[in-house]
Scaffold this motif. Structure first.
Motif, PDB file in Angstrom:
ATOM      1  N   SER A  38       7.075  13.582   0.983  1.00 53.20           N
ATOM      2  CA  SER A  38       8.099  13.810   2.008  1.00 53.20           C
ATOM      3  C   SER A  38       8.759  12.508   2.457  1.00 53.20           C
ATOM      4  N   PHE A  39       8.096  11.384   2.202  1.00 52.85           N
ATOM      5  CA  PHE A  39       8.644  10.100   2.608  1.00 52.85           C
ATOM      6  C   PHE A  39       9.697   9.607   1.621  1.00 52.85           C
ATOM      7  N   VAL A  40      10.721   8.963   2.144  1.00 56.16           N
ATOM      8  CA  VAL A  40      11.745   8.323   1.319  1.00 56.16           C
ATOM      9  C   VAL A  40      11.888   6.869   1.769  1.00 56.16           C
ATOM     10  N   ASP A  41      12.395   6.030   0.848  1.00 57.06           N
ATOM     11  CA  ASP A  41      12.619   4.611   1.136  1.00 57.06           C
ATOM     12  C   ASP A  41      11.280   3.894   1.330  1.00 57.06           C
ATOM     13  N   ALA A  42      11.338   2.642   1.784  1.00 60.46           N
ATOM     14  CA  ALA A  42      10.145   1.825   2.007  1.00 60.46           C
ATOM     15  C   ALA A  42       9.568   2.101   3.389  1.00 60.46           C
ATOM     16  N   LEU A  43       8.411   1.498   3.659  1.00 63.96           N
ATOM     17  CA  LEU A  43       7.857   1.511   5.004  1.00 63.96           C
ATOM     18  C   LEU A  43       8.468   0.333   5.754  1.00 63.96           C
ATOM     19  N   HIS A  44       9.195   0.614   6.813  1.00 65.13           N
ATOM     20  CA  HIS A  44       9.936  -0.413   7.526  1.00 65.13           C
ATOM     21  C   HIS A  44       9.152  -0.912   8.735  1.00 65.13           C
ATOM     22  N   PHE A  45       9.440  -2.150   9.140  1.00 61.13           N
ATOM     23  CA  PHE A  45       8.817  -2.747  10.322  1.00 61.13           C
ATOM     24  C   PHE A  45       9.918  -3.317  11.209  1.00 61.13           C
ATOM     25  N   SER A  46       9.782  -3.102  12.518  1.00 63.27           N
ATOM     26  CA  SER A  46      10.802  -3.558  13.451  1.00 63.27           C
ATOM     27  C   SER A  46      10.147  -4.038  14.741  1.00 63.27           C
ATOM     28  N   PRO A  47      10.601  -5.142  15.320  1.00 63.15           N
ATOM     29  CA  PRO A  47      10.055  -5.586  16.609  1.00 63.15           C
ATOM     30  C   PRO A  47      10.313  -4.546  17.699  1.00 63.15           C
ATOM     31  N   SER A  48       9.309  -4.264  18.500  1.00 69.51           N
ATOM     32  CA  SER A  48       9.444  -3.231  19.531  1.00 69.51           C
ATOM     33  C   SER A  48      10.507  -3.590  20.563  1.00 69.51           C
ATOM     34  N   LYS A  49      10.747  -4.873  20.753  1.00 70.43           N
ATOM     35  CA  LYS A  49      11.703  -5.319  21.757  1.00 70.43           C
ATOM     36  C   LYS A  49      13.079  -4.711  21.556  1.00 70.43           C
ATOM     37  N   TYR A 105       0.838  -1.204   0.000  1.00 71.06           N
ATOM     38  CA  TYR A 105       0.000   0.000   0.000  1.00 71.06           C
ATOM     39  C   TYR A 105       0.870   1.250   0.000  1.00 71.06           C
ATOM     40  N   PHE A 106       1.895   1.250   0.853  1.00 71.29           N
ATOM     41  CA  PHE A 106       2.787   2.406   0.962  1.00 71.29           C
ATOM     42  C   PHE A 106       3.478   2.685  -0.367  1.00 71.29           C
ATOM     43  N   GLN A 107       3.955   1.628  -1.021  1.00 74.07           N
ATOM     44  CA  GLN A 107       4.599   1.792  -2.325  1.00 74.07           C
ATOM     45  C   GLN A 107       3.615   2.398  -3.331  1.00 74.07           C
ATOM     46  N   GLN A 108       2.380   1.933  -3.286  1.00 71.78           N
ATOM     47  CA  GLN A 108       1.349   2.471  -4.169  1.00 71.78           C
ATOM     48  C   GLN A 108       1.067   3.940  -3.856  1.00 71.78           C
ATOM     49  N   PHE A 109       0.978   4.271  -2.571  1.00 69.89           N
ATOM     50  CA  PHE A 109       0.699   5.651  -2.181  1.00 69.89           C
ATOM     51  C   PHE A 109       1.773   6.604  -2.705  1.00 69.89           C
ATOM     52  N   ARG A 110       3.035   6.161  -2.682  1.00 68.02           N
ATOM     53  CA  ARG A 110       4.133   7.041  -3.095  1.00 68.02           C
ATOM     54  C   ARG A 110       4.143   7.277  -4.610  1.00 68.02           C
ATOM     55  N   THR A 111       3.603   6.342  -5.368  1.00 71.32           N
ATOM     56  CA  THR A 111       3.611   6.484  -6.830  1.00 71.32           C
ATOM     57  C   THR A 111       2.285   7.000  -7.387  1.00 71.32           C
ATOM     58  N   GLU A 112       1.164   6.616  -6.759  1.00 68.31           N
ATOM     59  CA  GLU A 112      -0.149   6.964  -7.289  1.00 68.31           C
ATOM     60  C   GLU A 112      -0.953   7.885  -6.374  1.00 68.31           C
ATOM     61  N   GLY A 113      -0.457   8.122  -5.181  1.00 64.41           N
ATOM     62  CA  GLY A 113      -1.202   8.908  -4.207  1.00 64.41           C
ATOM     63  C   GLY A 113      -2.103   8.017  -3.373  1.00 64.41           C
ATOM     64  N   THR A 114      -2.583   8.531  -2.261  1.00 62.52           N
ATOM     65  CA  THR A 114      -3.428   7.734  -1.376  1.00 62.52           C
ATOM     66  C   THR A 114      -4.821   7.527  -1.951  1.00 62.52           C
ATOM     67  N   GLN A 115      -5.240   8.401  -2.856  1.00 62.59           N
ATOM     68  CA  GLN A 115      -6.495   8.230  -3.589  1.00 62.59           C
ATOM     69  C   GLN A 115      -7.706   8.083  -2.665  1.00 62.59           C
ATOM     70  N   ASN A 116      -7.737   8.885  -1.630  1.00 64.29           N
ATOM     71  CA  ASN A 116      -8.980   8.942  -0.869  1.00 64.29           C
ATOM     72  C   ASN A 116      -9.594  10.320  -1.059  1.00 64.29           C
ATOM     73  N   ARG A 117     -10.868  10.403  -0.852  1.00 61.32           N
ATOM     74  CA  ARG A 117     -11.594  11.628  -1.193  1.00 61.32           C
ATOM     75  C   ARG A 117     -11.246  12.808  -0.309  1.00 61.32           C
ATOM     76  N   PHE A 118     -10.629  12.547   0.852  1.00 65.17           N
ATOM     77  CA  PHE A 118     -10.265  13.630   1.756  1.00 65.17           C
ATOM     78  C   PHE A 118      -8.951  14.300   1.345  1.00 65.17           C
TER      79      PHE A 118
END
Length: 239
Positions: A177-188, A156-169
């Protein structure tokens, strides 16, 4: 450069004491202040271990575990006052970091049916972080607490960066403003993710599911007073 750390929180739609909201909280911090935040939270744990040596060396500042006296904090299961004090120390440490602010995106589950509330709450939170950082003419990298289905939201994030979020709001918002991918990391292993978890839990206990116990409500109300300005510095939207 900014770093934005995202965590979800929600209330149960069918609970009479809840608001029925699914929210994503984003802690946004200048990259050059990251070491300050990590050192401050490490200091909170070090102080706690000095007073209670039974706490593990690398104790995670996880809000639910700290609140309930489980996980890293099981040694304090029957000691609520020290746990409250540690939570207060952590919130104060976060609030003192210069340049840090908080954004929120959420879905009101009582008014609209949404097949994937996490997606929409995350979308709104991303849009607001993008708006705030864009106003500062800077860039931001997004990091989320780890979840099993993270590939869905990375796509979804990759799509948002290329096509926009495409919601009516917010039409045509491409999260520039975002660069790179959306990263995930264990909170621990991440103090900043632990920090946004602590903030999200306070938000939940004040605005979504207030405790029935008056003493507990007072604790979270006091914590909220300390971080409310961080939320005002950012922005939010409920759909």
């Amino acid at each position: 450069m900014y770093l934005a750390y995202f965590d979800e929180t929600y209330s149960k739609k069918n609970d009479e004491n809840s608001t029925g909201e699914h929210a994503i909280i984003a802690l946004v911090i200048p990259a050059d202040k990251m070491s300050d935040l990590e050192s401050a939270l490490d200091g909170v744990v070090a102080k706690a271990r000095k007073q209670h040596p039974e706490i593990p060396l690398y104790a995670e500042l996880h809000a639910y575990e700290l609140n309930s006296g489980v996980g890293s904090w099981k040694a304090l299961k029957r000691k609520p006052r020290p746990r409250v004090r540690i939570y207060q120390d952590a919130i104060s440490a976060i609030a003192r970091i210069d340049g840090l602010f908080v954004c929120r995106g959420s879905v009101d589950l009582t008014k609209r049916f949404c097949e994937d509330p996490h997606r929409w709450a995350l979308t709104f939170a991303l849009e607001h972080v993008n708006y705030c950082v864009r106003g500062k003419k800077d860039n931001v990298i997004g990091i989320c607490d780890d979840i099993p289905n993270k590939l869905i939201y990375q796509r979804y994030f990759q799509q948002f960066r290329t096509e926009g979020t495409q919601n009516r709001f917010s039409p045509d918002d491409k999260l520039e403003s975002f660069v790179d991918a959306l990263h995930f990391s264990p909170s621990k292993f991440s103090r900043p993710i632990q920090a946004v978890d602590l903030l999200a839990y306070v938000y939940r206990r004040v605005h979504l599911e207030p405790p029935k116990d008056e003493r507990a409500r007072l604790v979270y109300d006091n914590l909220w007073e300390e971080i409310e300005s961080l939320f005002r510095r950012g922005s939010s939207r409920t759909w």
